[in-house]
Design a protein around this motif. Structure first.
Motif, mmCIF file in Angstrom:
data_model
loop_
_atom_site.group_PDB
_atom_site.id
_atom_site.type_symbol
_atom_site.label_atom_id
_atom_site.label_comp_id
_atom_site.label_asym_id
_atom_site.label_seq_id
_atom_site.Cartn_x
_atom_site.Cartn_y
_atom_site.Cartn_z
ATOM 1 N N LEU A 1 0.902 -1.162 -0.081
ATOM 2 C CA LEU A 1 0.134 -0.135 0.130
ATOM 3 C C LEU A 1 0.860 1.345 -0.011
ATOM 4 O O LEU A 1 0.684 2.014 -0.779
ATOM 5 N N ASP A 2 2.105 1.176 0.832
ATOM 6 C CA ASP A 2 2.886 2.451 0.783
ATOM 7 C C ASP A 2 3.473 2.638 -0.494
ATOM 8 O O ASP A 2 3.602 3.772 -0.924
ATOM 9 N N LYS A 3 4.002 1.519 -1.248
ATOM 10 C CA LYS A 3 4.630 1.685 -2.499
ATOM 11 C C LYS A 3 3.573 2.269 -3.258
ATOM 12 O O LYS A 3 3.748 2.938 -4.459
ATOM 13 N N PHE A 4 2.326 1.814 -3.345
ATOM 14 C CA PHE A 4 1.437 2.342 -4.065
ATOM 15 C C PHE A 4 1.278 3.653 -4.131
ATOM 16 O O PHE A 4 0.811 4.473 -5.114
ATOM 17 N N ARG A 5 0.980 4.266 -2.924
ATOM 18 C CA ARG A 5 0.555 5.650 -2.624
ATOM 19 C C ARG A 5 2.070 6.484 -2.800
ATOM 20 O O ARG A 5 1.695 7.420 -3.362
ATOM 21 N N VAL A 6 3.216 6.021 -2.583
ATOM 22 C CA VAL A 6 4.429 6.684 -3.058
ATOM 23 C C VAL A 6 4.462 6.934 -4.524
ATOM 24 O O VAL A 6 4.497 7.977 -5.114
ATOM 25 N N LYS A 7 4.078 5.783 -5.398
ATOM 26 C CA LYS A 7 3.782 5.776 -6.917
ATOM 27 C C LYS A 7 2.804 6.723 -7.146
ATOM 28 O O LYS A 7 2.999 7.501 -8.177
ATOM 29 N N GLY A 8 1.856 7.108 -6.588
ATOM 30 C CA GLY A 8 0.842 7.979 -6.817
ATOM 31 C C GLY A 8 1.362 9.395 -6.483
ATOM 32 O O GLY A 8 0.762 10.335 -7.232
ATOM 33 N N VAL A 9 2.234 9.645 -5.726
ATOM 34 C CA VAL A 9 2.537 11.116 -5.275
ATOM 35 C C VAL A 9 3.576 11.398 -6.740
ATOM 36 O O VAL A 9 3.376 12.459 -7.060
ATOM 37 N N ILE A 10 4.141 10.609 -7.029
ATOM 38 C CA ILE A 10 5.114 10.759 -8.436
ATOM 39 C C ILE A 10 4.195 10.982 -9.596
ATOM 40 O O ILE A 10 4.373 11.883 -10.108
ATOM 41 N N SER B 1 6.296 18.420 1.545
ATOM 42 C CA SER B 1 6.237 18.620 2.549
ATOM 43 C C SER B 1 6.632 20.222 3.053
ATOM 44 O O SER B 1 7.399 20.798 2.350
ATOM 45 N N LEU B 2 5.799 20.523 3.861
ATOM 46 C CA LEU B 2 6.165 21.706 4.398
ATOM 47 C C LEU B 2 7.447 22.152 4.865
ATOM 48 O O LEU B 2 8.117 22.963 5.094
ATOM 49 N N LYS B 3 8.116 20.972 5.454
ATOM 50 C CA LYS B 3 9.263 20.718 5.983
ATOM 51 C C LYS B 3 10.445 20.585 4.743
ATOM 52 O O LYS B 3 11.474 20.392 5.074
ATOM 53 N N TYR B 4 10.214 20.721 3.549
ATOM 54 C CA TYR B 4 11.020 20.554 2.677
ATOM 55 C C TYR B 4 12.379 21.150 2.560
ATOM 56 O O TYR B 4 12.220 22.396 3.070
ATOM 57 N N MET B 5 13.202 20.413 2.296
ATOM 58 C CA MET B 5 14.667 21.428 2.604
ATOM 59 C C MET B 5 15.732 20.505 1.623
ATOM 60 O O MET B 5 15.920 19.406 1.953
ATOM 61 N N ASP B 6 16.190 21.109 0.777
ATOM 62 C CA ASP B 6 17.133 20.534 -0.350
ATOM 63 C C ASP B 6 18.904 20.957 -0.061
ATOM 64 O O ASP B 6 18.930 21.982 0.825
ATOM 65 N N ASP B 7 19.762 20.403 -0.671
ATOM 66 C CA ASP B 7 20.997 20.549 -0.730
ATOM 67 C C ASP B 7 21.307 21.940 -1.411
ATOM 68 O O ASP B 7 22.538 22.475 -0.847
ATOM 69 N N LYS C 1 6.328 9.998 5.581
ATOM 70 C CA LYS C 1 4.788 9.613 5.608
ATOM 71 C C LYS C 1 4.686 10.846 6.678
ATOM 72 O O LYS C 1 5.143 10.802 7.912
ATOM 73 N N GLU C 2 3.496 11.399 6.373
ATOM 74 C CA GLU C 2 3.192 12.658 7.378
ATOM 75 C C GLU C 2 1.631 12.304 7.556
ATOM 76 O O GLU C 2 0.823 12.508 6.453
ATOM 77 N N PHE C 3 1.156 11.872 8.626
ATOM 78 C CA PHE C 3 -0.031 11.579 9.003
ATOM 79 C C PHE C 3 -0.375 10.396 7.960
ATOM 80 O O PHE C 3 0.411 9.361 8.199
ATOM 81 N N LEU C 4 -1.419 10.531 7.105
ATOM 82 C CA LEU C 4 -1.482 9.434 6.181
ATOM 83 C C LEU C 4 -1.113 9.262 4.923
ATOM 84 O O LEU C 4 -0.975 8.426 4.058
ATOM 85 N N SER C 5 -0.513 10.553 4.596
ATOM 86 C CA SER C 5 -0.184 10.718 3.322
ATOM 87 C C SER C 5 1.493 10.939 3.001
ATOM 88 O O SER C 5 2.034 11.414 4.109
ATOM 89 N N TRP C 6 1.896 10.537 1.889
ATOM 90 C CA TRP C 6 3.463 10.583 1.608
ATOM 91 C C TRP C 6 3.852 11.859 1.154
ATOM 92 O O TRP C 6 3.096 12.427 0.271
ATOM 93 N N LYS C 7 4.821 12.708 1.488
ATOM 94 C CA LYS C 7 5.226 14.022 0.975
ATOM 95 C C LYS C 7 6.539 14.134 0.625
ATOM 96 O O LYS C 7 7.602 13.517 1.568
ATOM 97 N N ILE D 1 11.383 1.802 0.574
ATOM 98 C CA ILE D 1 10.460 2.055 1.545
ATOM 99 C C ILE D 1 10.976 1.587 2.859
ATOM 100 O O ILE D 1 11.234 0.291 3.079
ATOM 101 N N LYS D 2 11.318 2.542 4.064
ATOM 102 C CA LYS D 2 11.914 1.812 5.070
ATOM 103 C C LYS D 2 11.170 2.612 6.360
ATOM 104 O O LYS D 2 11.334 4.078 6.216
ATOM 105 N N ASP D 3 10.197 1.947 6.994
ATOM 106 C CA ASP D 3 9.464 2.407 8.124
ATOM 107 C C ASP D 3 8.649 3.921 7.523
ATOM 108 O O ASP D 3 7.914 3.570 6.708
ATOM 109 N N ASP D 4 8.795 4.947 7.862
ATOM 110 C CA ASP D 4 8.170 6.233 7.497
ATOM 111 C C ASP D 4 9.017 7.124 6.409
ATOM 112 O O ASP D 4 8.562 8.242 6.268
#
Length: 126
Positions: free
Chosen positions: A4-13, A33-39, A112-118, A72-75
């Motif tokens: 299910l997580d893999k399916f949801r992550v694929k859905g985000v992409i 995510s509102l916490k987004y931060m990149d290099d 994973k933030e609450f029920l959705s992946w960001k 996927i590893k945990d959250d």
């Protein structure tokens, strides 16, 4: 569960790809995510401004995502994929991600933030 997580992550992409093609800033940012931060030091508001600017400057976004590999590893999840983004710039087709010869090799990190992946970070976009 993992499937299910893999399916949801694929859905985000997939959702992000579609939002880019439809030039919908808010829809695209709903996957980030509102916490987004990149290099590069980009955070959520900066990414939103960048995206809105691209949608204003270019037309006819054609997004190709190939060979996605999801781990996927945990959250947290990592998605590696090849990406091209072609646009119409003053009537000329141009690539803003990748080139006509090769894809950009992207790595997206999701949490994973609450029920959705960001998306919390992206690497490989120049």
């Amino acid at each position: 569960s993992g499937v299910l997580d893999k399916f949801r992550v694929k859905g985000v992409i997939k959702g992000a790809e579609k939002a880019m093609e439809q030039e919908e800033t808010d829809k695209l940012m709903s996957y980030v995510s509102l916490k987004y931060m990149d290099d590069y030091g980009f955070n959520y508001p900066m990414v939103k401004r960048l995206v809105a600017g691209l949608f204003k400057d270019f037309d006819k976004f054609d997004v190709s995502i190939k060979n996605p590999v999801i781990e996927i590893k945990d959250d947290t999840a990592t998605v590696k994929f090849d990406m091209w983004v072609a646009v119409d710039w003053n009537g000329n087709p141009s690539y803003i991600v990748g080139t006509n010869r090769s894809a950009a090799h992207i790595r997206a990190f999701l949490a994973k933030e609450f029920l959705s992946w960001k998306v919390v970070r992206v690497e490989g976009v120049k």
